[in-house]
Write a protein that holds these residues in place. Structure first.
Motif: not given
Length: 598
Positions: A500-507, A512-517
């Motif tokens: 259940k990994t959370q991704y943050t969108e990075y422009n 769009t690149i998806y970043l994780i903690d």
């Protein structure tokens, strides 16, 4: 498990068929009559597919459409050579009919155990961090310029991850399967069992089967998930036991014997020294005047390595990654030299730590540790036994001595540079087997048969394998939040961990690149994704994210155009490499456990 079985059937059919086609072309062009068994033809097919994919991946994705193309080619091939197909079917039918119920049961249970192992996917770090995603990059795109800039581990351009893309079956099962390595393990086990039956339960092949059990103990998490280490390990071990079993195969079947070591280099760079085997075979062919064979083998080998190097250059900007000293190009997507230097250092330091960590006895790794210790001790002792056998002129083929000498050289160099047992596993098990074989030869019991005790030994090995896999799967169940529905579903498809990994969108320049903690470094196969903003030059390199995503930019309007390091950061990173190295090395002084590995 059914999905795994389906993938096995398709992979074997296509690989075996293309292998037979490749062998047919070789024999026709070289005017040879080399004959290979089913396993050898299957491996030749893997080599052929590796060459084809390396070339096509320069322009096209390696996905279901390529798989369909291979399927059409193989069907057309068998239509044209239907008499040969009938011969194969007849041979298999006769062989099966000649087997006893015990022999058939043995083969059935050995394959079932690996199917059962594949019911659950291991929590294997490298697979979750970059294998799964890189396989998906290969599925959806041709080779991407500067891909390693957004994730340094993508620079490890293993052809295993390329061939896994075309055999992922994502289009069929909704998610990728990684079953090539487990199929190869089963195929080699079948071959050993058949050799045992042919020799009326000869002791040498029974011991080879026991070594396969040890490989299962130490590499189970690599078999049921993606790993760039396990196929080279299995191929090298098979190469060695095949040479012990039939030393003259090196000269009777030089095509596979000389080609396989070269192809394995593109799977794992640490196997490069093993290519001395190929050199020895080519010298033999030259002395025999078989120039056609030499040219064919050299052309295929050079083509495969050349295209692999081209992919390296496109992905990283370097001919061989992560060796920054081989710096020949100046493409705009080229990684900073300091980043490559840090990557190479990390591989070495991590391997050194892993080697020392193996000598810490831990209860949950007792079987793995004992097996690794035993193989290491056997390998260390093997020169004494083998040299003594040579001095005493024990009837051991020079081919076996040659294979042993090259394997020991590979093992020595591997332990001196990056002493991770995963990198040298094939040599460890192979040299250990040659040591045992030399002892059997010395006492002249290598061809002794044990029809009754042999059956007991095989049964014991199978029971041990079943208990081990059952215990491993049970541990996965009790340590994970699997529901009854999850467990009832494994008969159909492999169960993966759900983080259940959370991704943050990075422009990034409109992409769009998806970043994780940073603390959760597993990106799985979400495309495109990488770890957080941290990394050099803003934070010290600690073996996780090497270069900050803030230092990278897109080269165009879509992902196929690739990525590059921003010009203003290239000099900053290169000029401060010594500081990064000092900060990285302090990590091993301050922490007992590294966080990442290659």
């Amino acid at each position: 498990m059914i999905s795994t079985l389906i993938s096995w059937v398709i992979i074997f059919y296509i690989s075996f068929s293309l292998g037979d086609l490749f062998l047919f072309l070789y024999n026709r062009i070289c005017k040879s009559e080399e004959y290979y068994n089913f396993l050898d033809t299957f491996i030749i097919g893997i080599c052929f597919i590796t060459v084809l994919l390396s070339i096509s991946s320069l322009w096209f994705p390696s996905n279901q459409y390529v798989l369909l193309t291979y399927l059409i080619i193989t069907v057309a091939y068998w239509i044209l050579r239907k008499e040969r197909l009938k011969t194969y079917i007849k041979d298999v039918s006769e062989h099966v009919n000649s087997m006893t119920k015990f022999q058939i049961s043995t083969i059935f249970f050995s394959s079932f155990i690996i199917l059962f192992l594949m019911a659950f996917c291991s929590d294997f770090y490298d697979a979750n961090v970059y294998h799964h995603q890189q396989i998906r990059w290969n599925e959806e795109f041709g080779v991407v310029p500067g891909l390693a800039n957004i994730e340094d581990r993508f620079g490890f351009n293993s052809n295993y991850l390329l061939i896994s893309a075309v055999f992922s079956f994502r289009f069929l099962f909704g998610e990728a399967l990684n079953t090539i390595q487990s199929l190869l393990f089963v195929a080699i086990t079948f071959w050993i069992l058949i050799q045992i039956f042919k020799t009326n339960y000869g002791i040498a092949h029974i011991i080879a089967l026991f070594f396969m059990l040890l490989i299962l103990f130490t590499n189970s998490t690599l078999l049921n998930d993606s790993s760039t280490d396990i196929i080279p390990l299995l191929c090298i071990f098979y190469f060695i036991i095949k040479t012990v079993s039939a030393p003259d195969w090196l000269v009777k079947q030089p095509f596979l014997a000389s080609l396989l070591p070269v192809i394995m280099v593109t799977y794992k760079l640490s196997t490069s020294v093993f290519c001395l085997i190929s050199l020895g075979i080519l010298i033999y062919l030259f002395r025999q005047g078989k120039l056609r064979n030499i040219f064919f083998i050299l052309i295929i080998s050079i083509l495969c390595v050349l295209v692999w190097c081209i992919r390296n250059v496109v992905i990283t900007g370097y001919l061989v990654y992560p060796f920054e000293s081989i710096d020949l190009f100046s493409f705009d997507w080229k990684m900073p030299k300091a980043s490559v230097q840090l990557e190479r250092l990390h591989v070495q330091e991590w391997a050194n730590w892993v080697f020392s960590y193996l000598f810490e006895i831990k209860r949950n790794r007792l079987i793995i540790n004992v097996t690794n210790y035993s193989m290491f001790i056997l390998a260390v002792l093997s020169p004494i036994v083998v040299i003594y056998s040579w001095i005493k002129k024990v009837k051991i083929s020079n081919s076996v001595y040659y294979i042993y000498a090259v394997s020991m050289l590979c093992l020595f160099l591997g332990m001196m540079t990056a002493p991770d047992f995963r990198f040298v596993g094939g040599y460890l098990f192979g040299c250990g087997f040659i040591l045992v074989y030399s002892i059997l030869k010395y006492f002249k019991v290598d061809e002794t048969t044990f029809p009754v005790l042999g059956k007991i030994a095989i049964s014991f090995i199978i029971v041990c394998a079943l208990l081990f896999v059952t215990d491993m799967n049970y541990r996965m169940i009790i340590t994970s939040d699997y529901t009854t529905r999850d467990l009832s579903y494994i008969w159909w498809k492999q169960k993966r961990f759900d983080y259940k990994t959370q991704y943050t969108e990075y422009n990034m320049n409109g992409l769009t690149i998806y970043l994780i903690d940073r603390e959760k470094t597993c990106t799985f196969d979400v495309l495109p994704s990488t770890t957080s903003y941290e990394g050099i030059p803003f934070t010290p390199f600690k073996g996780l994210k090497l270069q900050s995503i803030n230092t990278v930019e897109a080269r165009g309007d879509n992902l196929q155009d690739g990525f590059r390091t921003k010009k203003e950061y290239v000099d900053i990173i290169n000029d401060n490499v010594e500081e990064y190295i000092k900060a990285y090395l302090k990590r091993y002084e301050q922490y007992n456990e590294p966080v990442s590995h290659k």
